[in-house]
Design a protein around this motif. Sequence first.
Motif, PDB file in Angstrom:
ATOM      1  N   CYS A  15      44.222 -13.065  26.239  1.00 22.76           N
ATOM      2  CA  CYS A  15      44.695 -13.789  27.411  1.00 22.76           C
ATOM      3  C   CYS A  15      45.798 -12.978  28.078  1.00 22.76           C
ATOM      4  CB  CYS A  15      45.243 -15.168  27.046  1.00 22.76           C
ATOM      5  SG  CYS A  15      44.023 -16.303  26.355  1.00 22.76           S
ATOM      6  N   LEU A  16      45.600 -12.657  29.355  1.00 23.52           N
ATOM      7  CA  LEU A  16      46.647 -11.963  30.097  1.00 23.52           C
ATOM      8  C   LEU A  16      47.843 -12.868  30.334  1.00 23.52           C
ATOM      9  CD1 LEU A  16      44.449 -10.106  32.710  1.00 23.52           C
ATOM     10  CD2 LEU A  16      45.858  -9.043  30.969  1.00 23.52           C
ATOM     11  N   LEU A  17      47.585 -14.116  30.710  1.00 24.46           N
ATOM     12  CA  LEU A  17      48.648 -15.100  30.914  1.00 24.46           C
ATOM     13  C   LEU A  17      48.797 -15.888  29.622  1.00 24.46           C
ATOM     14  CD1 LEU A  17      47.562 -16.332  34.455  1.00 24.46           C
ATOM     15  CD2 LEU A  17      49.073 -14.431  33.881  1.00 24.46           C
ATOM     16  N   LEU A  30      44.775 -21.141  31.742  1.00 22.52           N
ATOM     17  CA  LEU A  30      45.212 -20.892  33.115  1.00 22.52           C
ATOM     18  C   LEU A  30      44.284 -19.905  33.822  1.00 22.52           C
ATOM     19  CD1 LEU A  30      47.258 -21.589  35.223  1.00 22.52           C
ATOM     20  CD2 LEU A  30      48.777 -19.820  34.360  1.00 22.52           C
ATOM     21  N   GLU A  31      43.835 -18.868  33.115  1.00 18.25           N
ATOM     22  CA  GLU A  31      42.901 -17.924  33.714  1.00 18.25           C
ATOM     23  C   GLU A  31      41.600 -18.625  34.129  1.00 18.25           C
ATOM     24  OE1 GLU A  31      44.720 -17.341  31.067  1.00 18.25           O
ATOM     25  OE2 GLU A  31      45.100 -15.225  30.713  1.00 18.25           O
ATOM     26  N   VAL A  32      41.090 -19.484  33.251  1.00 17.68           N
ATOM     27  CA  VAL A  32      39.847 -20.194  33.555  1.00 17.68           C
ATOM     28  C   VAL A  32      40.032 -21.109  34.759  1.00 17.68           C
ATOM     29  CG1 VAL A  32      38.236 -21.945  32.692  1.00 17.68           C
ATOM     30  CG2 VAL A  32      38.965 -20.087  31.196  1.00 17.68           C
ATOM     31  N   VAL A  33      41.148 -21.831  34.805  1.00 15.70           N
ATOM     32  CA  VAL A  33      41.400 -22.749  35.923  1.00 15.70           C
ATOM     33  C   VAL A  33      41.471 -21.981  37.240  1.00 15.70           C
ATOM     34  CG1 VAL A  33      43.101 -24.312  36.941  1.00 15.70           C
ATOM     35  CG2 VAL A  33      42.532 -24.500  34.517  1.00 15.70           C
ATOM     36  N   ILE A  34      42.205 -20.861  37.257  1.00 12.39           N
ATOM     37  CA  ILE A  34      42.361 -20.076  38.481  1.00 12.39           C
ATOM     38  C   ILE A  34      41.021 -19.530  38.953  1.00 12.39           C
ATOM     39  CG2 ILE A  34      43.335 -17.940  39.433  1.00 12.39           C
ATOM     40  CD1 ILE A  34      45.795 -18.408  37.677  1.00 12.39           C
ATOM     41  N   ILE A  35      40.260 -18.911  38.042  1.00 11.82           N
ATOM     42  CA  ILE A  35      39.014 -18.266  38.430  1.00 11.82           C
ATOM     43  C   ILE A  35      37.957 -19.290  38.836  1.00 11.82           C
ATOM     44  CG2 ILE A  35      37.130 -16.807  37.613  1.00 11.82           C
ATOM     45  CD1 ILE A  35      39.138 -15.338  35.870  1.00 11.82           C
ATOM     46  N   PRO A 266      49.444  -6.686  48.251  1.00 13.67           N
ATOM     47  CA  PRO A 266      50.051  -6.609  46.903  1.00 13.67           C
ATOM     48  C   PRO A 266      49.171  -5.866  45.912  1.00 13.67           C
ATOM     49  CG  PRO A 266      50.283  -8.808  47.805  1.00 13.67           C
ATOM     50  CD  PRO A 266      49.369  -8.076  48.727  1.00 13.67           C
ATOM     51  N   TYR A 267      47.837  -6.120  45.967  1.00 17.49           N
ATOM     52  CA  TYR A 267      46.976  -5.417  45.027  1.00 17.49           C
ATOM     53  C   TYR A 267      46.893  -3.927  45.335  1.00 17.49           C
ATOM     54  CZ  TYR A 267      43.268  -3.569  42.360  1.00 17.49           C
ATOM     55  OH  TYR A 267      42.579  -2.767  41.512  1.00 17.49           O
ATOM     56  N   ILE A 268      46.786  -3.569  46.608  1.00 20.93           N
ATOM     57  CA  ILE A 268      46.698  -2.149  46.960  1.00 20.93           C
ATOM     58  C   ILE A 268      47.941  -1.405  46.497  1.00 20.93           C
ATOM     59  CG2 ILE A 268      46.622  -0.535  48.904  1.00 20.93           C
ATOM     60  CD1 ILE A 268      44.862  -2.538  50.370  1.00 20.93           C
ATOM     61  N   ILE A 269      49.111  -2.034  46.689  1.00 18.07           N
ATOM     62  CA  ILE A 269      50.364  -1.416  46.232  1.00 18.07           C
ATOM     63  C   ILE A 269      50.351  -1.270  44.717  1.00 18.07           C
ATOM     64  CG2 ILE A 269      52.856  -1.741  46.045  1.00 18.07           C
ATOM     65  CD1 ILE A 269      52.763  -3.098  48.789  1.00 18.07           C
ATOM     66  N   TYR A 270      49.941  -2.351  44.013  1.00 19.24           N
ATOM     67  CA  TYR A 270      49.902  -2.269  42.554  1.00 19.24           C
ATOM     68  C   TYR A 270      48.895  -1.222  42.088  1.00 19.24           C
ATOM     69  CZ  TYR A 270      48.960  -3.328  37.717  1.00 19.24           C
ATOM     70  OH  TYR A 270      48.773  -3.200  36.364  1.00 19.24           O
ATOM     71  N   PHE A 271      47.740  -1.165  42.741  1.00 23.37           N
ATOM     72  CA  PHE A 271      46.705  -0.206  42.361  1.00 23.37           C
ATOM     73  C   PHE A 271      47.210   1.230  42.500  1.00 23.37           C
ATOM     74  CE2 PHE A 271      42.435   1.788  43.542  1.00 23.37           C
ATOM     75  CZ  PHE A 271      42.081   1.951  42.218  1.00 23.37           C
ATOM     76  N   ALA A 284      50.613  -8.748  36.347  1.00 26.16           N
ATOM     77  CA  ALA A 284      50.620  -8.367  37.764  1.00 26.16           C
ATOM     78  C   ALA A 284      49.233  -7.950  38.224  1.00 26.16           C
ATOM     79  CB  ALA A 284      51.612  -7.229  37.995  1.00 26.16           C
ATOM     80  N   SER A 285      48.505  -7.266  37.349  1.00 24.67           N
ATOM     81  CA  SER A 285      47.140  -6.860  37.680  1.00 24.67           C
ATOM     82  C   SER A 285      46.258  -8.080  37.926  1.00 24.67           C
ATOM     83  CB  SER A 285      46.560  -6.008  36.550  1.00 24.67           C
ATOM     84  OG  SER A 285      45.200  -5.752  36.757  1.00 24.67           O
ATOM     85  N   PHE A 286      46.347  -9.063  37.032  1.00 27.83           N
ATOM     86  CA  PHE A 286      45.522 -10.265  37.172  1.00 27.83           C
ATOM     87  C   PHE A 286      45.880 -11.045  38.439  1.00 27.83           C
ATOM     88  CE2 PHE A 286      44.730 -14.769  36.555  1.00 27.83           C
ATOM     89  CZ  PHE A 286      43.425 -14.788  36.085  1.00 27.83           C
ATOM     90  N   LEU A 287      47.172 -11.281  38.651  1.00 31.80           N
ATOM     91  CA  LEU A 287      47.601 -12.116  39.774  1.00 31.80           C
ATOM     92  C   LEU A 287      47.303 -11.455  41.119  1.00 31.80           C
ATOM     93  CD1 LEU A 287      51.000 -13.496  38.425  1.00 31.80           C
ATOM     94  CD2 LEU A 287      48.773 -14.649  38.505  1.00 31.80           C
ATOM     95  N   THR A 288      47.584 -10.142  41.244  1.00 31.84           N
ATOM     96  CA  THR A 288      47.335  -9.476  42.526  1.00 31.84           C
ATOM     97  C   THR A 288      45.842  -9.365  42.821  1.00 31.84           C
ATOM     98  OG1 THR A 288      47.466  -7.314  41.398  1.00 31.84           O
ATOM     99  CG2 THR A 288      49.473  -8.137  42.471  1.00 31.84           C
TER     100      THR A 288
END
Length: 348
Positions: A15-17, A30-35, A266-271, A284-288
């Motif tokens: 689990c990332l979170l 939380l990951e399942v709920v979000i996705i 945000p994702y492009i910056i993180y990437f 941060a990877s998961f959320l962005t």
Amino acid sequence: MNSSLVGNQSGRPFCLLAISYLETINFCLLEVVIIVFLMVLIISGNIIVIFVFHCAPLLNHHTTSYFIQTMAYADLLVGVSCLVPSLSLLHYPIVLSESLVCQIFGYVVSVLKSVSMASLACISIDRYIAITKPLTYNTLVTPWRLRICILVIWLYSCLVFLPSFRWGKPGYHGDVFQWCASSWNTDPYFTLFIVVMLYAPAAFIVCFTYFNIFRICQQHTKEINERRVRFSSQDGEAGEAQPCPDKRYAMVLFRITSVFYILWLPYIIYFLLESSNVYSNRIASFLTTWLAISNSFCNCVIYSLSNSVFQKGLKRLSGAICASCARQRVAKDSSTSRSKRSSNGCHV
């Protein structure tokens, strides 16, 4: 063995979170709920958009409807592809190896979002041609050329991310699989390749075209108002400022484009930071990533709230559905009443 399903040596799933993990349910809550929440919104929202476009012929009068429908189909496929990480997090058995599933999922989502990004750039070019060359627009932009352009967008998006199977993580991964998070690394040269071949050209085209569109519309509005004031002063009537008619439709498309880049920034910056080994964080990877993927639902919301013709088509579709439900209810009630009468007649 799928390590995201089996978990680590302690028996807990990956689990990332980690704050969302509960021992009683034994999966990443939380990951399942979000996705799953995003998946339902994306699929239902884009199905509505596709149906409205088919039920409202006036929407197809704009050539941009070709690209908007292409984006809707691409976003719908993004929602469908989210079934893969959802089933993985829910411990549903996957036949293929985790590494292959991870790579295929990353590639598919990358291609679909590339289609959306390229479609937004083509929409801005289409509006730019419509405003700068209104007299020759119909001869330059034809349905046949639009279909060729859409085909090129899909082929180019499939080809530009094809090296990800050998060069490294293409982005848009989410890292819901443990192999994605721990073993599939980003390659700085591949990241530079994606930026040069996709991100930078698309962003430059959008900025250049919309800047000139609004500049030209402002000039047209100023000239129209000056003429209106001049003629109205001669007639003794006060003239009212009239906005450029193309500007309203351009604003709708500009909002869609702006929200797209705001959610993806945000994702492009993180990437870029992850690829250059400056910063790496699984949360941060998961959320962005999933913030960016949520844009697949935002497109239909913005378009439905901003376009009056789309709103009329949506009302027409909802009215047709309600009328169909009402007819079915009336037919069911009438058949029920007939059956009751027949049963009463038998007992007499």
